[in-house]
Design a protein around this motif. Structure first.
Motif, mmCIF file in Angstrom:
data_model
loop_
_atom_site.group_PDB
_atom_site.id
_atom_site.type_symbol
_atom_site.label_atom_id
_atom_site.label_comp_id
_atom_site.label_asym_id
_atom_site.label_seq_id
_atom_site.Cartn_x
_atom_site.Cartn_y
_atom_site.Cartn_z
ATOM 1 N N MET A 1 39.760 27.306 33.666
ATOM 2 C CA MET A 1 39.159 28.512 34.246
ATOM 3 C C MET A 1 40.256 29.548 34.480
ATOM 4 S SD MET A 1 36.163 29.654 35.280
ATOM 5 C CE MET A 1 35.197 28.233 35.767
ATOM 6 N N LEU A 2 40.305 30.584 33.616
ATOM 7 C CA LEU A 2 41.335 31.609 33.744
ATOM 8 C C LEU A 2 40.837 32.853 34.478
ATOM 9 C CD1 LEU A 2 43.016 31.332 30.224
ATOM 10 C CD2 LEU A 2 43.797 30.373 32.379
ATOM 11 N N ASP A 3 39.556 32.877 34.829
ATOM 12 C CA ASP A 3 38.995 33.988 35.582
ATOM 13 C C ASP A 3 39.150 33.688 37.074
ATOM 14 O OD1 ASP A 3 37.579 35.990 36.777
ATOM 15 O OD2 ASP A 3 35.792 35.793 35.519
ATOM 16 N N MET A 4 40.041 34.416 37.738
ATOM 17 C CA MET A 4 40.357 34.109 39.142
ATOM 18 C C MET A 4 39.156 34.280 40.071
ATOM 19 S SD MET A 4 44.217 35.394 39.757
ATOM 20 C CE MET A 4 44.293 34.317 41.163
ATOM 21 N N THR A 5 38.221 35.126 39.685
ATOM 22 C CA THR A 5 37.056 35.365 40.551
ATOM 23 C C THR A 5 36.113 34.174 40.577
ATOM 24 O OG1 THR A 5 35.807 36.409 38.757
ATOM 25 C CG2 THR A 5 37.178 37.854 40.117
ATOM 26 N N LYS A 6 36.285 33.222 39.647
ATOM 27 C CA LYS A 6 35.375 32.075 39.567
ATOM 28 C C LYS A 6 35.986 30.782 40.089
ATOM 29 C CE LYS A 6 32.862 34.000 35.622
ATOM 30 N NZ LYS A 6 32.501 33.846 34.198
ATOM 31 N N LEU A 7 37.210 30.865 40.611
ATOM 32 C CA LEU A 7 37.878 29.647 41.075
ATOM 33 C C LEU A 7 37.348 29.175 42.421
ATOM 34 C CD1 LEU A 7 41.613 30.413 40.159
ATOM 35 C CD2 LEU A 7 40.031 28.927 38.944
ATOM 36 N N GLY A 8 36.830 30.100 43.242
ATOM 37 C CA GLY A 8 36.333 29.722 44.564
ATOM 38 C C GLY A 8 37.007 30.461 45.706
ATOM 39 N N PHE A 9 37.884 31.420 45.361
ATOM 40 C CA PHE A 9 38.535 32.215 46.411
ATOM 41 C C PHE A 9 37.498 33.020 47.195
ATOM 42 C CE2 PHE A 9 42.420 31.793 43.817
ATOM 43 C CZ PHE A 9 43.384 31.655 44.806
ATOM 44 N N GLU A 10 37.661 33.072 48.533
ATOM 45 C CA GLU A 10 36.910 34.051 49.314
ATOM 46 C C GLU A 10 37.439 35.437 48.968
ATOM 47 O OE1 GLU A 10 35.841 30.382 50.647
ATOM 48 O OE2 GLU A 10 37.905 31.097 50.689
ATOM 49 N N SER A 11 36.616 36.458 49.103
ATOM 50 C CA SER A 11 36.998 37.804 48.659
ATOM 51 C C SER A 11 38.271 38.297 49.351
ATOM 52 C CB SER A 11 35.850 38.784 48.890
ATOM 53 O OG SER A 11 35.461 38.791 50.259
ATOM 54 N N GLU A 12 38.412 38.039 50.677
ATOM 55 C CA GLU A 12 39.605 38.483 51.404
ATOM 56 C C GLU A 12 40.857 37.760 50.886
ATOM 57 O OE1 GLU A 12 36.817 37.220 54.801
ATOM 58 O OE2 GLU A 12 36.673 37.094 52.612
ATOM 59 N N SER A 13 40.716 36.443 50.657
ATOM 60 C CA SER A 13 41.854 35.646 50.172
ATOM 61 C C SER A 13 42.253 36.073 48.767
ATOM 62 C CB SER A 13 41.503 34.162 50.181
ATOM 63 O OG SER A 13 41.208 33.714 51.491
ATOM 64 N N LEU A 14 41.262 36.324 47.921
ATOM 65 C CA LEU A 14 41.552 36.729 46.544
ATOM 66 C C LEU A 14 42.269 38.069 46.520
ATOM 67 C CD1 LEU A 14 41.302 36.179 43.528
ATOM 68 C CD2 LEU A 14 39.043 37.252 43.567
ATOM 69 N N GLN A 15 41.863 38.971 47.375
ATOM 70 C CA GLN A 15 42.492 40.293 47.446
ATOM 71 C C GLN A 15 43.972 40.163 47.804
ATOM 72 O OE1 GLN A 15 40.316 42.928 50.018
ATOM 73 N NE2 GLN A 15 41.606 44.697 49.563
ATOM 74 N N LYS A 16 44.278 39.296 48.783
ATOM 75 C CA LYS A 16 45.679 39.068 49.177
ATOM 76 C C LYS A 16 46.475 38.437 48.030
ATOM 77 C CE LYS A 16 44.837 38.219 54.127
ATOM 78 N NZ LYS A 16 44.874 37.186 55.189
ATOM 79 N N PHE A 17 45.861 37.438 47.369
ATOM 80 C CA PHE A 17 46.558 36.717 46.296
ATOM 81 C C PHE A 17 46.863 37.657 45.129
ATOM 82 C CE2 PHE A 17 47.207 33.833 42.781
ATOM 83 C CZ PHE A 17 47.868 32.756 43.349
ATOM 84 N N GLU A 18 45.876 38.452 44.733
ATOM 85 C CA GLU A 18 46.080 39.374 43.607
ATOM 86 C C GLU A 18 47.134 40.420 43.932
ATOM 87 O OE1 GLU A 18 42.097 40.747 42.846
ATOM 88 O OE2 GLU A 18 41.821 39.302 41.219
ATOM 89 N N ALA A 19 47.164 40.896 45.179
ATOM 90 C CA ALA A 19 48.182 41.881 45.583
ATOM 91 C C ALA A 19 49.580 41.274 45.488
ATOM 92 C CB ALA A 19 47.907 42.359 47.003
ATOM 93 N N ALA A 20 49.701 39.976 45.842
ATOM 94 C CA ALA A 20 51.012 39.311 45.821
ATOM 95 C C ALA A 20 51.527 39.128 44.391
ATOM 96 C CB ALA A 20 50.928 37.966 46.530
ATOM 97 N N ILE A 21 50.636 38.753 43.454
ATOM 98 C CA ILE A 21 51.112 38.529 42.081
ATOM 99 C C ILE A 21 51.301 39.835 41.307
ATOM 100 C CG2 ILE A 21 50.115 36.201 41.940
ATOM 101 C CD1 ILE A 21 47.826 37.360 40.260
ATOM 102 N N GLU A 22 50.805 40.934 41.857
ATOM 103 C CA GLU A 22 51.023 42.237 41.220
ATOM 104 C C GLU A 22 52.344 42.867 41.663
ATOM 105 O OE1 GLU A 22 49.379 43.689 38.896
ATOM 106 O OE2 GLU A 22 47.451 42.621 38.820
ATOM 107 N N ARG A 23 52.998 42.274 42.677
ATOM 108 C CA ARG A 23 54.279 42.821 43.128
ATOM 109 C C ARG A 23 55.361 42.571 42.078
ATOM 110 N NH1 ARG A 23 54.365 40.647 49.434
ATOM 111 N NH2 ARG A 23 52.373 41.580 50.042
ATOM 112 N N PRO A 24 56.359 43.466 42.007
ATOM 113 C CA PRO A 24 57.386 43.317 40.945
ATOM 114 C C PRO A 24 58.367 42.185 41.203
ATOM 115 C CG PRO A 24 57.855 45.229 42.327
ATOM 116 C CD PRO A 24 56.521 44.701 42.760
#
Length: 584
Positions: A312-335
């Protein structure tokens, strides 16, 4: 080397050169073995050939017609194997099995029998006519038109796969084993499957695991029995108990497929099998990661199924809560900085990391990964297989990565101080580092890094986010039904009083689709801790994991238990599953 019976007979002056040539011509025209044709032409007797072989190779000769062989001894070797090698089991004494052979130099036959039965093999010579007669007598075989024996009763294949009767009827012959770029044809494997019960047994085992959606196959030998178990949705189920005589042949077959050393039984070995099979008319490939471990009564083998279609490469389907997913995506987008994913083995860490790098994989980025092992090949990503035996460990790979102009580095696992130190330095010098650790929850990961020897100020400066995760089983959508529980019980596990009174708990009744378990598939529970300035202040003063957890929850962190309760509320999983994987 196969015995040259013609040369032996000439040397002993039992036949003339003219008679030998005539027998060779007869063999070319009619087929069959040279010795049998010499007997048929009347130039020698069966007993003469037997006595000659016995003398030449120092192997005793035997007259099978004078023996009444125990049926229990006959059962040790399947009929099709006896037919294939022209052999008859004669007697068993302790760990030694005596077999009558027409060719005492056939080491392949003796090796096969040794693997199949687990006994030491001692050959004796018998005439070809006597062996054919014994095959007919003990295995109910009759001569074919070509003069050789043929089965008239049930084949050994049916006997070997008797333990699989309850499994789905799969065409295990349609399995194609891929060796790097070379391919073994389906037809060849199908033929082997008919000849060798063990090959067929292993093929059916692999195909059955795929059809049942298993993630692992466990082949386990014990003192008086063997068992094969599948891990389905995180839980092990007993599938079959093959006869003990197949213990070594099954291990040897799996090792051959995984290109491992079949003679090495004292040390652990790791390998990989890639097969191609047909699923509803569509060609599919799947990898099996193989691990062999010597145990008290043989080798335990575990095969991990690596199915790219289930990645499963779609992060929205892994089971993250919306708040947690938002934090995780922000962290991996950092340089730069470090993102750590934690959890026990089999908690889905690899899937989360692969989903992360697939999300940030762009043409302008250079992504390097060091993995042990590389589970899935991802396009556009430079993946390195760790090889500890030649010194290519995580630390060595990381050092090389820093000279390869990377933007993003994925380290399969931080196991020691050296790896942790290089990863922290990389995160502090303009690289995004993704990695995993084995810890119970997100806050305790900080203490784990400090225990490894990393200074608190380096942890606070380098780590952006920590994600702890678990996998729980999903309720089967086909047999899902309400299962009310008292509000007091729900409040006790963490639900608010309002939720405890209003929510409807579900469970799976059990159906054919989910093998009567009530569960089908899995979903992740996630605890995402963002290292904010306040949390970093606590890290710098050496705060405990309890203090870190308290501060993170104040700042909105959803714990593993809360993530599980939300999924119960949404009807995705059961209370039992969440209680099994989380604590308050």
């Amino acid at each position: 080397m196969p015995v040259r019976i013609g040369e032996l007979l000439l040397k002993e002056k039992r036949v003339t050169p003219e008679q030998l040539q005539e027998a060779l011509n007869y063999q070319k025209a009619n087929g069959g073995k040279l010795g049998h044709n010499l007997v048929k032409l009347g130039y020698v007797k069966d007993e003469e050939i037997t006595a000659l072989l016995s003398k030449q190779y120092g192997v005793p000769s035997i007259n099978l017609s004078e023996f009444d062989i125990d049926p229990l001894v006959i059962k040790l070797i399947p009929g099709d194997t006896a037919q294939k090698y022209q052999i008859i089991p004669v007697s068993r004494s302790g760990a030694t099995l005596t077999i009558a052979m027409t060719d005492p130099t056939n080491v392949f036959a003796m090796d096969d029998i040794k693997f199949m039965t687990g006994y030491n093999v001692e050959p004796v010579v018998a005439s070809e006519a006597a062996v054919v007669e014994a095959l007919a007598k003990y295995y109910s075989m009759k001569p074919t038109a070509a003069g050789g024996p043929a089965l008239s009763g049930p084949s050994a294949l049916e006997v070997a796969t008797k333990a699989l009767e309850e499994l789905p009827q799969l065409d295990a012959g349609d399995v194609e084993v891929l060796e790097d770029l070379e391919e073994i044809s389906v037809e060849a494997l199908a033929r082997q499957g008919e000849e060798a019960p063990v090959i067929r047994l292993v093929n059916v085992m692999l195909m059955s695991a795929i059809s049942k959606g298993a993630s692992d196959i466990h082949i386990e030998p014990y003192e008086k029995e063997m068992r094969v178990r599948y891990r389905i949705d995180g839980v092990l189920y007993n599938i079959m108990a093959p006869p003990m005589k197949y213990r070594d042949p099954i291990a040897a077959r799996v090792k051959i497929l995984a290109k491992l050393d079949i003679a090495e039984k004292r040390l652990p070995q790791d390998g990989r099998i890639k097969i191609r099979y047909t699923d509803n008319g569509r060609q599919k490939e799947i990898d099996f990661r193989v691990s062999c471990l010597p145990t008290l009564f043989g080798e335990k083998i575990v095969l991990r199924l690596l199915d790219r279609d289930k990645l499963m490469l779609d992060m929205t389907k892994l089971g993250f809560e919306s708040e947690s997913l938002q934090k995780f995506e922000a962290a991996i987008e950092r340089p730069w900085g470090m993102v750590l994913v934690t959890g026990p083995t089999g908690s889905g860490k690899t899937n989360t990391l692969y989903s992360s790098i697939s999300r940030i994989n762009k043409p302008e980025t250079n992504i390097m990964t060091a993995e042990d092992p590389v589970e899935f090949n991802l396009p556009g990503i430079n993946q390195v297989q760790i090889r500890e035996n030649i010194g290519l460990n995580f630390a060595a790979a990381l050092r090389s990565f820093l000279r390869q102009d990377p933007n993003i580095i994925l380290v399969g696992e931080i196991r020691d101080f050296e790896t942790a130190e290089i990863a922290v330095k990389a995160a502090l010098t303009g690289h995004l580092v993704l990695s995993t650790l084995h810890t119970n929850d997100a806050p305790s990961t900080v203490n784990r890094l400090m225990n490894m020897g990393i200074e608190p100020f380096l942890v606070a400066s380098s780590v952006n986010l920590i994600c702890a995760q678990r996998l729980v089983r999903r309720i089967c959508s086909n047999c899902k039904e309400p299962s009310p529980l008292p509000p007091a019980a729900l409040a006790k596990v963490g639900f608010s009083p309002d939720d405890a009174r209003s929510i409807v708990i579900h469970k799976g009744a059990g159906c054919e689709k989910c093998n009567n378990t009530g569960y089908k598939g899995r979903v992740g529970l996630y605890e995402v801790m963002d290292l904010t300035d306040e949390v970093k202040e606590l890290v710098l003063v050496g705060a405990s994991s309890l203090e870190l957890r308290k501060k993170a929850v104040e700042e909105g962190m959803i714990t593993l238990r809360q993530s599980g309760l939300r999924k119960i509320k949404d009807g995705m999983t059961t209370l039992e599953e969440v209680l099994r994987e989380t604590v308050m």
